[in-house]
Design an enzyme around this catalytic site. Structure first.
Site, PDB file in Angstrom:
ATOM      1  N   GLU A 192       0.853  -1.189   0.000  1.00 42.00           N
ATOM      2  CA  GLU A 192       0.000   0.000   0.000  1.00 42.00           C
ATOM      3  C   GLU A 192       0.888   1.238   0.000  1.00 42.00           C
ATOM      4  O   GLU A 192       2.086   1.165   0.290  1.00 42.00           O
ATOM      5  CB  GLU A 192      -0.923   0.003   1.211  1.00 42.00           C
ATOM      6  CG  GLU A 192      -0.213   0.052   2.550  1.00 42.00           C
ATOM      7  CD  GLU A 192      -1.184  -0.090   3.709  1.00 42.00           C
ATOM      8  OE1 GLU A 192      -2.313   0.392   3.594  1.00 42.00           O
ATOM      9  OE2 GLU A 192      -0.788  -0.686   4.727  1.00 42.00           O
ATOM     10  N   LYS A 200       2.710   4.628   1.229  1.00 42.54           N
ATOM     11  CA  LYS A 200       3.158   5.164   2.509  1.00 42.54           C
ATOM     12  C   LYS A 200       2.806   6.650   2.511  1.00 42.54           C
ATOM     13  O   LYS A 200       3.485   7.459   1.883  1.00 42.54           O
ATOM     14  CB  LYS A 200       4.656   4.958   2.703  1.00 42.54           C
ATOM     15  CG  LYS A 200       5.170   5.442   4.059  1.00 42.54           C
ATOM     16  CD  LYS A 200       6.667   5.162   4.212  1.00 42.54           C
ATOM     17  CE  LYS A 200       7.151   5.604   5.574  1.00 42.54           C
ATOM     18  NZ  LYS A 200       7.010   7.046   5.813  1.00 42.54           N
ATOM     19  N   ASP A 209       2.401  10.476   3.618  1.00 46.36           N
ATOM     20  CA  ASP A 209       3.264  11.417   4.326  1.00 46.36           C
ATOM     21  C   ASP A 209       2.393  12.256   5.247  1.00 46.36           C
ATOM     22  O   ASP A 209       1.918  13.333   4.890  1.00 46.36           O
ATOM     23  CB  ASP A 209       3.999  12.306   3.315  1.00 46.36           C
ATOM     24  CG  ASP A 209       5.192  12.994   3.936  1.00 46.36           C
ATOM     25  OD1 ASP A 209       5.552  12.654   5.073  1.00 46.36           O
ATOM     26  OD2 ASP A 209       5.777  13.875   3.280  1.00 46.36           O
ATOM     27  N   TYR A 213      -6.465   7.263   7.294  1.00 45.50           N
ATOM     28  CA  TYR A 213      -6.376   6.016   6.511  1.00 45.50           C
ATOM     29  C   TYR A 213      -5.716   4.946   7.381  1.00 45.50           C
ATOM     30  O   TYR A 213      -4.539   5.073   7.745  1.00 45.50           O
ATOM     31  CB  TYR A 213      -5.549   6.229   5.251  1.00 45.50           C
ATOM     32  CG  TYR A 213      -6.284   6.928   4.130  1.00 45.50           C
ATOM     33  CD1 TYR A 213      -6.869   6.205   3.091  1.00 45.50           C
ATOM     34  CD2 TYR A 213      -6.410   8.318   4.117  1.00 45.50           C
ATOM     35  CE1 TYR A 213      -7.546   6.846   2.066  1.00 45.50           C
ATOM     36  CE2 TYR A 213      -7.094   8.970   3.104  1.00 45.50           C
ATOM     37  CZ  TYR A 213      -7.655   8.226   2.080  1.00 45.50           C
ATOM     38  OH  TYR A 213      -8.337   8.865   1.057  1.00 45.50           O
ATOM     39  N   LYS A 267      11.266   3.737  -0.035  1.00 49.87           N
ATOM     40  CA  LYS A 267      11.105   5.188  -0.118  1.00 49.87           C
ATOM     41  C   LYS A 267      11.251   5.699  -1.553  1.00 49.87           C
ATOM     42  O   LYS A 267      12.071   5.216  -2.330  1.00 49.87           O
ATOM     43  CB  LYS A 267      12.131   5.894   0.773  1.00 49.87           C
ATOM     44  CG  LYS A 267      12.056   5.515   2.246  1.00 49.87           C
ATOM     45  CD  LYS A 267      10.816   6.012   2.922  1.00 49.87           C
ATOM     46  CE  LYS A 267      10.902   7.469   3.292  1.00 49.87           C
ATOM     47  NZ  LYS A 267      11.852   7.769   4.374  1.00 49.87           N
ATOM     48  N   CYS A 320      13.296  50.224  -9.129  1.00 46.77           N
ATOM     49  CA  CYS A 320      12.944  49.139 -10.048  1.00 46.77           C
ATOM     50  C   CYS A 320      14.207  48.554 -10.672  1.00 46.77           C
ATOM     51  O   CYS A 320      15.042  49.310 -11.197  1.00 46.77           O
ATOM     52  CB  CYS A 320      12.007  49.662 -11.135  1.00 46.77           C
ATOM     53  SG  CYS A 320      11.627  48.430 -12.410  1.00 46.77           S
ATOM     54  N   CYS A 361      13.887  49.700 -14.726  1.00 53.69           N
ATOM     55  CA  CYS A 361      13.937  51.100 -15.178  1.00 53.69           C
ATOM     56  C   CYS A 361      14.578  52.047 -14.166  1.00 53.69           C
ATOM     57  O   CYS A 361      14.773  53.226 -14.457  1.00 53.69           O
ATOM     58  CB  CYS A 361      12.529  51.592 -15.506  1.00 53.69           C
ATOM     59  SG  CYS A 361      11.448  51.708 -14.054  1.00 53.69           S
ATOM     60  N   CYS A 391       6.351  48.895  -9.361  1.00 55.90           N
ATOM     61  CA  CYS A 391       6.880  49.917 -10.250  1.00 55.90           C
ATOM     62  C   CYS A 391       5.685  50.543 -10.974  1.00 55.90           C
ATOM     63  O   CYS A 391       4.918  49.824 -11.633  1.00 55.90           O
ATOM     64  CB  CYS A 391       7.857  49.314 -11.254  1.00 55.90           C
ATOM     65  SG  CYS A 391       8.443  50.511 -12.488  1.00 55.90           S
ATOM     66  N   CYS A 427       8.229  51.386 -18.132  1.00 54.32           N
ATOM     67  CA  CYS A 427       9.198  50.391 -17.661  1.00 54.32           C
ATOM     68  C   CYS A 427       9.269  49.236 -18.662  1.00 54.32           C
ATOM     69  O   CYS A 427       8.252  48.607 -18.980  1.00 54.32           O
ATOM     70  CB  CYS A 427       8.781  49.868 -16.292  1.00 54.32           C
ATOM     71  SG  CYS A 427       9.824  48.523 -15.670  1.00 54.32           S
TER      72      CYS A 427
END
Length: 641
Positions: free
Chosen positions: A108, A110, A112, A215, A301, A395, A398, A411, A416
């Site tokens: 099944e 695993k 996390d 689960y 894993k 910025c 520019c 900005c 620009c």
């Protein structure tokens, strides 16, 4: 020997932080790598194994010594961790070591998440406890009672410990972090931390909002008489518990192939997976344990989605609306086969929340094709080389002064270049004018060569515009010019969306087009604020944009053949759709059909939802729709509508 002892001290510190404090100091991959070094030394020096080695002890400190405000509960039978294997060779070695070449295995995913032990007596849930140190856990019964997938009563009256994993679905995790972002709270680094942290909330009323799922994967003390683990788990799940669809019995020779199958399904699963659990199915052969592991099961894993690296620089990108986005550059790290060097940092409020500094050790997560994100900062690893990340004053494109709005820097210079370039890229993109062949790289080249300086210049391109540019054959040029001409026939909603009005996306643009048609440029704030779903920011943004850019809009109207969106049939008038799961076509395909037929699209299921369009691997939205008796349809049923 000194390095070995230092590794033990570090591994024990990390284990305590992970299992007891629930504030990880390292990624799973780092911990696994450290444990490999310890095991390798002990294999070569069996007479020098330290008494406090994590290979002998689950934890260096027992949970009953910790006072963290939770009542402590002793499990009736010990909750062991599992031995890890990381590749096919290690899998084969594990099978051989356990003489299991001819055995059948129950397998099944695993998950996390966070381990939980449920004790039932006389059919009632008596105690729910975290794994803790394996022998003693925290009493979280009140919180567990709020989780819908944990039955409060079961049709079995004998004493039994049912064990499993508390997880939070990926879509619910994203929603949870969105809410925390809006509330100016620190974000959860990953779904596992969110699940674990939720179990330990002091206010049980908050649990339902998290939509946690349980689960089951095993049992502790019990009086069952089944001969196989599969029979046992089939019975447990028949009591009302959830079951993943990847649970099966296979031969030892099939384990690697099944592992690869699950790995390929990893991104499409509703919850995060970090591996694949295999255990002997014959319960009569599941009786031997080491001090730490059962000998009859292991965790195979996956490659980690999370790694730890260092933040070495922060640069600043200018978006099409002028918002400055900080982008982190990290020491290159391989995550699931991809070398990651850049990560999103969201905004400056997030940098402040994380207390992030240059040269910090940081956790990076990458899942599927999602842009890598920096999620955690390991402040305990600071070594006085860290430097603060300063907000830019000008910025980066520019050099004009930036407007500071707190979380956002902007900005506001209309000329620009970085803003202009990103506006043009967006203007031609698929959800806007959809000019095929004129992608980001070609637009950037033409912009840098001075061939395009504004949106209007797109329609002045000709063969001479590509003269002397490498990689442009006559046919390619002809295709691009034909695509530009073809794109002049554009729906009004796409045209409005292409203008890049702040706070106005595809759905909002469709609402504007449907409600106001070409009169949208003459409407007032009062008109816009009445639109369904429009707030003050959206209404103000549209009106202000029209006021500043009316000349540009009128010129584009002269160039383009803007068509009113056809929704005369209005088959979905007053109907609301929610879409979830993996579908055979892009989600925008279905969204466009719904919008063009007068329907509405919502991101969450409620009593107002008419249909839930459901694909494979649907998550919590499907569960919510079932609870509310919302009509659930698949793709074929949608097409039939």
């Amino acid at each position: 020997m000194n390095e070995y002892l230092k590794n033990i001290e570090l591994a024990n510190t990390w284990a305590k932080a992970y299992y007891l404090d629930e504030t990880p100091l390292a990624s799973d991959a780092e911990y696994d790598e450290l444990m490999k070094k310890i095991k390798e030394f002990e294999k070569n020096n069996p007479d020098k194994i330290a008494k406090n080695s994590p290979t002998l002890n689950v934890l260096p400190l027992k949970l009953d010594k910790i006072n963290d405000g939770f009542n402590k509960v002793k499990h009736l039978s010990k909750m062991y961790s599992m031995e890890d294997v990381f590749d096919e060779n290690e899998l084969k070695a594990w099978i051989k070591k356990n003489n299991a070449e001819d055995e059948e295995f129950f397998i099944e995913p695993k998950f996390d998440g966070a381990s939980l032990n449920l004790l039932y007596e006389n059919g009632k849930l008596i105690v729910a406890a975290t794994r803790g140190d394996g022998e003693i856990g925290d009493d979280v019964t009140l919180n567990a009672m709020q989780i819908a997938s944990i039955p409060k009563n079961i049709n079995y009256d004998k004493k039994i410990e049912i064990r499993g994993e508390i997880v939070i679905y990926k879509e619910d995790f994203l929603k949870l972090n969105e809410i925390k972002l809006q509330n100016n709270e620190s974000l959860f680094s990953n779904p596992r931390n969110a699940a674990s942290g939720s179990l330990r909330l002091k206010d049980s009323s908050l649990i339902k909002e998290r939509n946690l799922q349980f689960y089951p994967h095993g049992i502790g003390v019990n009086e069952l008489s089944f001969k196989t683990h599969k029979e046992c788990m089939d019975f447990i799940r028949s009591l009302g518990f959830l079951k993943d669809d990847f649970c099966k019995v296979v031969k030892a020779s099939e384990l690697q192939a099944e592992y690869l199958k699950l790995q390929n399904l990893r991104d499409s699963k509703k919850m995060m997976l970090d591996g694949f659990v295999l255990r002997l199915n014959d319960l009569s052969k599941c009786t031997e344990f080491t001090s730490k592991f059962p000998k009859f099961m292991a965790a195979y894993k996956f490659s980690p989605y999370e790694q730890i690296t260092k933040l070495i620089n922060v640069s600043f990108q200018v978006g099409r609306t002028g918002v400055i986005t900080p982008v982190g550059e990290v020491q290159s790290v391989n995550i699931d086969g991809v070398n990651v060097r850049f990560v999103t940092l969201h905004n400056f409020d997030e940098i402040k929340r994380l207390d992030l500094m240059l040269n910090d050790s940081v956790s990076i997560i990458r899942s599927g094709d999602v842009i890598p994100k920096l999620t955690s900062v390991y402040k305990q690893r600071r070594d006085n080389t860290q430097k603060p990340i300063l907000k830019p004053q000008h910025c980066p494109s520019c050099n004009e002064s930036l407007h500071d709005e707190g979380a956002l820097l902007k900005c506001v210079n209309l000329n620009c270049k970085a803003k202009l370039l990103n506006q043009i890229i967006y203007f031609t993109s698929k959800k806007c004018l959809n000019i095929d062949g004129l992608g980001e790289s070609i637009i950037t080249l033409l912009f840098n060569e001075g061939k395009i300086k504004s949106l209007l210049d797109i329609f002045s391109l000709d063969e001479n515009s590509f003269f002397a540019l490498a990689g442009f054959a006559d046919k390619k040029i002809s295709n691009i010019l034909n695509s530009i001409n073809k794109a002049k026939d554009v729906k009004l909603s796409s045209f409005i969306n292409s203008l890049g009005i702040e706070h106005i996306g595809e759905v909002a643009a469709y609402k504007i087009a449907s409600e106001f048609k070409n009169e949208w440029i003459n409407k007032s704030y009062d008109d816009y604020i009445k639109l369904d779903g429009f707030g003050e920011a959206m209404a103000s943004s549209v009106v202000e944009f029209i006021k500043i850019n009316i000349e540009l809009i009128n010129t584009l109207y002269e160039i383009l053949n803007v068509k009113i969106d056809e929704n005369s049939s209005l088959k979905f008038s007053n109907q609301s759709f929610v879409i979830t799961g993996t579908l055979s076509k892009e989600r925008t395909f279905y969204e466009n059909i719904i919008l063009e037929n007068g329907g509405k699209i919502s991101s969450s299921v409620s009593k107002k939802t008419t249909y839930l369009l459901c694909g494979q691997n649907a998550g919590s939205k499907l569960d919510k729709a079932k609870q509310l008796n919302i009509k659930i349809i698949n793709e074929s049923e949608f097409e039939a509508l």
